[in-house]
Design a protein around this motif. Structure first.
Motif, PDB file in Angstrom:
ATOM      1  N   ALA A 204       0.833  -1.207   0.000  1.00  0.00           N
ATOM      2  CA  ALA A 204       0.000   0.000   0.000  1.00  0.00           C
ATOM      3  C   ALA A 204       0.862   1.249   0.000  1.00  0.00           C
ATOM      4  O   ALA A 204       0.596   2.209  -0.740  1.00  0.00           O
ATOM      5  CB  ALA A 204      -0.935  -0.003   1.206  1.00  0.00           C
ATOM      6  N   ARG A 205       1.890   1.267   0.815  1.00  0.00           N
ATOM      7  CA  ARG A 205       2.760   2.447   0.887  1.00  0.00           C
ATOM      8  C   ARG A 205       3.491   2.664  -0.440  1.00  0.00           C
ATOM      9  O   ARG A 205       3.579   3.784  -0.938  1.00  0.00           O
ATOM     10  CB  ARG A 205       3.759   2.276   2.034  1.00  0.00           C
ATOM     11  N   GLU A 206       4.012   1.596  -1.020  1.00  0.00           N
ATOM     12  CA  GLU A 206       4.734   1.734  -2.287  1.00  0.00           C
ATOM     13  C   GLU A 206       3.796   2.152  -3.417  1.00  0.00           C
ATOM     14  O   GLU A 206       4.175   2.923  -4.294  1.00  0.00           O
ATOM     15  CB  GLU A 206       5.444   0.424  -2.622  1.00  0.00           C
ATOM     16  N   ARG A 207       2.553   1.628  -3.363  1.00  0.00           N
ATOM     17  CA  ARG A 207       1.598   2.006  -4.413  1.00  0.00           C
ATOM     18  C   ARG A 207       1.189   3.467  -4.285  1.00  0.00           C
ATOM     19  O   ARG A 207       0.976   4.157  -5.289  1.00  0.00           O
ATOM     20  CB  ARG A 207       0.363   1.114  -4.349  1.00  0.00           C
ATOM     21  N   LEU A 208       1.083   3.981  -3.057  1.00  0.00           N
ATOM     22  CA  LEU A 208       0.762   5.391  -2.837  1.00  0.00           C
ATOM     23  C   LEU A 208       1.881   6.278  -3.375  1.00  0.00           C
ATOM     24  O   LEU A 208       1.618   7.287  -4.039  1.00  0.00           O
ATOM     25  CB  LEU A 208       0.539   5.655  -1.343  1.00  0.00           C
ATOM     26  N   ILE A 209       3.117   5.898  -3.110  1.00  0.00           N
ATOM     27  CA  ILE A 209       4.264   6.664  -3.608  1.00  0.00           C
ATOM     28  C   ILE A 209       4.296   6.631  -5.136  1.00  0.00           C
ATOM     29  O   ILE A 209       4.553   7.646  -5.788  1.00  0.00           O
ATOM     30  CB  ILE A 209       5.574   6.116  -3.017  1.00  0.00           C
ATOM     31  N   GLU A 210       3.994   5.464  -5.702  1.00  0.00           N
ATOM     32  CA  GLU A 210       3.976   5.340  -7.164  1.00  0.00           C
ATOM     33  C   GLU A 210       2.859   6.201  -7.761  1.00  0.00           C
ATOM     34  O   GLU A 210       3.039   6.826  -8.810  1.00  0.00           O
ATOM     35  CB  GLU A 210       3.773   3.877  -7.545  1.00  0.00           C
ATOM     36  N   LEU A 211       1.710   6.261  -7.092  1.00  0.00           N
ATOM     37  CA  LEU A 211       0.606   7.099  -7.554  1.00  0.00           C
ATOM     38  C   LEU A 211       1.037   8.561  -7.588  1.00  0.00           C
ATOM     39  O   LEU A 211       0.756   9.281  -8.564  1.00  0.00           O
ATOM     40  CB  LEU A 211      -0.599   6.927  -6.633  1.00  0.00           C
ATOM     41  N   CYS A 212       1.721   9.012  -6.544  1.00  0.00           N
ATOM     42  CA  CYS A 212       2.204  10.397  -6.496  1.00  0.00           C
ATOM     43  C   CYS A 212       3.198  10.657  -7.619  1.00  0.00           C
ATOM     44  O   CYS A 212       3.184  11.719  -8.254  1.00  0.00           O
ATOM     45  CB  CYS A 212       2.848  10.691  -5.149  1.00  0.00           C
ATOM     46  N   ARG A 213       4.048   9.682  -7.886  1.00  0.00           N
ATOM     47  CA  ARG A 213       5.025   9.832  -8.961  1.00  0.00           C
ATOM     48  C   ARG A 213       4.329   9.935 -10.323  1.00  0.00           C
ATOM     49  O   ARG A 213       4.688  10.763 -11.157  1.00  0.00           O
ATOM     50  CB  ARG A 213       5.988   8.640  -8.945  1.00  0.00           C
ATOM     51  N   GLU A 214       3.310   9.107 -10.518  1.00  0.00           N
ATOM     52  CA  GLU A 214       2.565   9.135 -11.784  1.00  0.00           C
ATOM     53  C   GLU A 214       1.867  10.472 -11.979  1.00  0.00           C
ATOM     54  O   GLU A 214       1.790  10.981 -13.113  1.00  0.00           O
ATOM     55  CB  GLU A 214       1.528   8.004 -11.794  1.00  0.00           C
ATOM     56  N   GLN A 215       1.356  11.038 -10.881  1.00  0.00           N
ATOM     57  CA  GLN A 215       0.624  12.307 -10.964  1.00  0.00           C
ATOM     58  C   GLN A 215       1.536  13.520 -10.797  1.00  0.00           C
ATOM     59  O   GLN A 215       1.059  14.659 -10.799  1.00  0.00           O
ATOM     60  CB  GLN A 215      -0.460  12.334  -9.881  1.00  0.00           C
ATOM     61  N   GLN A 216       2.846  13.255 -10.645  1.00  0.00           N
ATOM     62  CA  GLN A 216       3.851  14.315 -10.447  1.00  0.00           C
ATOM     63  C   GLN A 216       3.484  15.191  -9.245  1.00  0.00           C
ATOM     64  O   GLN A 216       3.535  16.412  -9.299  1.00  0.00           O
ATOM     65  CB  GLN A 216       4.009  15.159 -11.719  1.00  0.00           C
ATOM     66  N   LEU A 217       3.128  14.507  -8.155  1.00  0.00           N
ATOM     67  CA  LEU A 217       2.771  15.181  -6.919  1.00  0.00           C
ATOM     68  C   LEU A 217       3.729  14.762  -5.810  1.00  0.00           C
ATOM     69  O   LEU A 217       4.295  13.669  -5.838  1.00  0.00           O
ATOM     70  CB  LEU A 217       1.336  14.832  -6.515  1.00  0.00           C
ATOM     71  N   THR A 218       3.888  15.619  -4.825  1.00  0.00           N
ATOM     72  CA  THR A 218       4.749  15.318  -3.687  1.00  0.00           C
ATOM     73  C   THR A 218       4.047  14.308  -2.788  1.00  0.00           C
ATOM     74  O   THR A 218       2.885  14.506  -2.424  1.00  0.00           O
ATOM     75  CB  THR A 218       5.058  16.590  -2.883  1.00  0.00           C
ATOM     76  N   PRO A 219       4.707  13.216  -2.437  1.00  0.00           N
ATOM     77  CA  PRO A 219       4.076  12.229  -1.550  1.00  0.00           C
ATOM     78  C   PRO A 219       3.703  12.862  -0.217  1.00  0.00           C
ATOM     79  O   PRO A 219       4.314  13.843   0.224  1.00  0.00           O
ATOM     80  CB  PRO A 219       5.174  11.166  -1.357  1.00  0.00           C
ATOM     81  N   PRO A 220       2.699  12.321   0.459  1.00  0.00           N
ATOM     82  CA  PRO A 220       2.262  12.899   1.737  1.00  0.00           C
ATOM     83  C   PRO A 220       3.302  12.673   2.830  1.00  0.00           C
ATOM     84  O   PRO A 220       4.157  11.789   2.735  1.00  0.00           O
ATOM     85  CB  PRO A 220       0.975  12.125   2.036  1.00  0.00           C
ATOM     86  N   ALA A 221       3.210  13.457   3.874  1.00  0.00           N
ATOM     87  CA  ALA A 221       4.092  13.279   5.027  1.00  0.00           C
ATOM     88  C   ALA A 221       3.606  12.072   5.825  1.00  0.00           C
ATOM     89  O   ALA A 221       2.430  12.006   6.199  1.00  0.00           O
ATOM     90  CB  ALA A 221       4.077  14.524   5.897  1.00  0.00           C
ATOM     91  N   ILE A 222       4.494  11.101   6.045  1.00  0.00           N
ATOM     92  CA  ILE A 222       4.157   9.944   6.874  1.00  0.00           C
ATOM     93  C   ILE A 222       4.481  10.317   8.317  1.00  0.00           C
ATOM     94  O   ILE A 222       5.621  10.257   8.760  1.00  0.00           O
ATOM     95  CB  ILE A 222       4.950   8.690   6.450  1.00  0.00           C
ATOM     96  N   GLU A 223       3.463  10.729   9.052  1.00  0.00           N
ATOM     97  CA  GLU A 223       3.668  11.244  10.403  1.00  0.00           C
ATOM     98  C   GLU A 223       3.777  10.143  11.448  1.00  0.00           C
ATOM     99  O   GLU A 223       4.412  10.315  12.487  1.00  0.00           O
ATOM    100  CB  GLU A 223       2.529  12.199  10.773  1.00  0.00           C
ATOM    101  N   LEU A 224       3.125   9.009  11.172  1.00  0.00           N
ATOM    102  CA  LEU A 224       3.222   7.859  12.065  1.00  0.00           C
ATOM    103  C   LEU A 224       3.448   6.614  11.215  1.00  0.00           C
ATOM    104  O   LEU A 224       2.833   6.453  10.160  1.00  0.00           O
ATOM    105  CB  LEU A 224       1.942   7.679  12.895  1.00  0.00           C
ATOM    106  N   GLN A 225       4.336   5.743  11.685  1.00  0.00           N
ATOM    107  CA  GLN A 225       4.644   4.511  10.953  1.00  0.00           C
ATOM    108  C   GLN A 225       4.553   3.331  11.911  1.00  0.00           C
ATOM    109  O   GLN A 225       5.052   3.390  13.023  1.00  0.00           O
ATOM    110  CB  GLN A 225       6.043   4.579  10.343  1.00  0.00           C
ATOM    111  N   PHE A 226       3.897   2.254  11.456  1.00  0.00           N
ATOM    112  CA  PHE A 226       3.743   1.056  12.274  1.00  0.00           C
ATOM    113  C   PHE A 226       4.219  -0.167  11.505  1.00  0.00           C
ATOM    114  O   PHE A 226       4.039  -0.249  10.281  1.00  0.00           O
ATOM    115  CB  PHE A 226       2.272   0.850  12.661  1.00  0.00           C
TER     116      PHE A 226
END
Length: 297
Positions: A204-226
């Motif tokens: 899920a995290r990698e797909r979100l980053i890939e989505l941002c890359r495809e849309q040429q958008l800055t990935p969101p800030a990951i404020e909490l990680q589990f």
């Protein structure tokens, strides 16, 4: 025939960095190690080490041998473990690895059905992110791997057999009190929220980053990680930030009103759930039996 004992000596010297440390680890004298490696080099007309200053350095051929030897000795260890398992579990042992989605939602019911039929078989289930699950299967640390494919390549090219089980989706989710709960918003607005995600390597995290890359958008800030989805879900339910997770995981929480979906325009990402086994001429009986249950149910 290659002398595996000498290859182990070479590998240990190479990975520990010196004959002295290899001698201590293997409890074999330094002269004996050096003599056997030199004899092996002479027999095969090769050079595995060379002296540079006061250091022992791998030759190009020596460097090329490290990775295949690592796999070879890992396989040897797995053979030993299988023999030990046979004595501990004479009726067999089945090792299943899955990502959080698989081990929390899919595998438990399949494992229960399997145990009803084959009660004397030891079933071991472990959780890893999707990439780790695939690696464990390839490294013979598991017999079956079930995980979300996301944007990972199909594993059939890597000597594995795969079966598609589900076509899942990724959802953006927030707490029911969040300002975006059940709203239709843009991806730009969604990415402006603090995110709570699993560790790097989760699909899920990698797909979100890939989505941002495809849309040429800055990935969101990951404020909490589990290291696991449960913690991320509880944090979102408590009212902080957003997450991007499997719909199979999210649906029960949404149905109970504990999470809310955010409808992001133009975003609909599939997450194919696959079951992978090692590709071989004869499928191991226990793997085949478990696979049949998973496919049917």
């Amino acid at each position: 025939m290659l002398n595996l004992h000498v290859l182990r000596l070479f590998y240990t010297v190479a990975t520990t960095g010196s004959v002295t440390r290899a001698s201590q680890k293997l409890n074999i004298s330094q002269p004996a190690i050096s003599a056997q490696i030199h004899k092996f080099e002479k027999e095969h007309s090769i050079l595995l080490f060379e002296i540079q200053g006061r250091q022992l350095v791998l030759t190009p051929l020596g460097e090329q041998l490290i990775q295949p030897l690592q796999k070879l000795f890992a396989l040897e260890e797995q053979v030993q473990l299988r023999i030990e398992d046979h004595h501990s579990h004479p009726k067999g042992k089945l090792r299943i690895v899955g990502n959080y989605l698989a081990t929390s939602i899919l595998i438990p019911s399949w494992a229960a059905l399997f145990k009803k039929k084959y009660a004397e078989v030891e079933v071991q289930i472990s959780t890893a992110n999707s990439r780790e699950a695939l690696e464990k299967l390839m490294n013979f640390e598991a017999d079956v791997a079930i995980y979300g494919l996301g944007d990972m390549p199909l594993p059939i090219a890597q000597g594995l057999h795969w079966t598609e089980l589900y076509d899942d989706e990724f959802w953006f989710v927030v707490s029911p009190e969040h300002k975006y709960a059940n709203k239709v918003i843009t991806l730009v607005d969604m990415l402006g929220e603090p995110f709570i995600m699993r560790e790097a390597g989760s699909v899920a995290r990698e797909r979100l980053i890939e989505l941002c890359r495809e849309q040429q958008l800055t990935p969101p800030a990951i404020e909490l990680q589990f290291n696991g989805m449960s913690g991320a879900i509880h944090a979102v339910r408590a009212g902080y930030g957003a997450s991007f997770i499997s719909s199979l995981v999210a649906k029960p929480y949404v149905a109970r009103g504990e999470l809310a979906k955010v409808n992001v325009t133009g975003v609909k990402l599939k997450n194919t759930i696959v079951m992978c086994t090692r590709q071989q001429e004869h499928v191991e009986p226990l793997v085949e039996k478990f696979s049949a249950i998973a496919v049917i149910h």
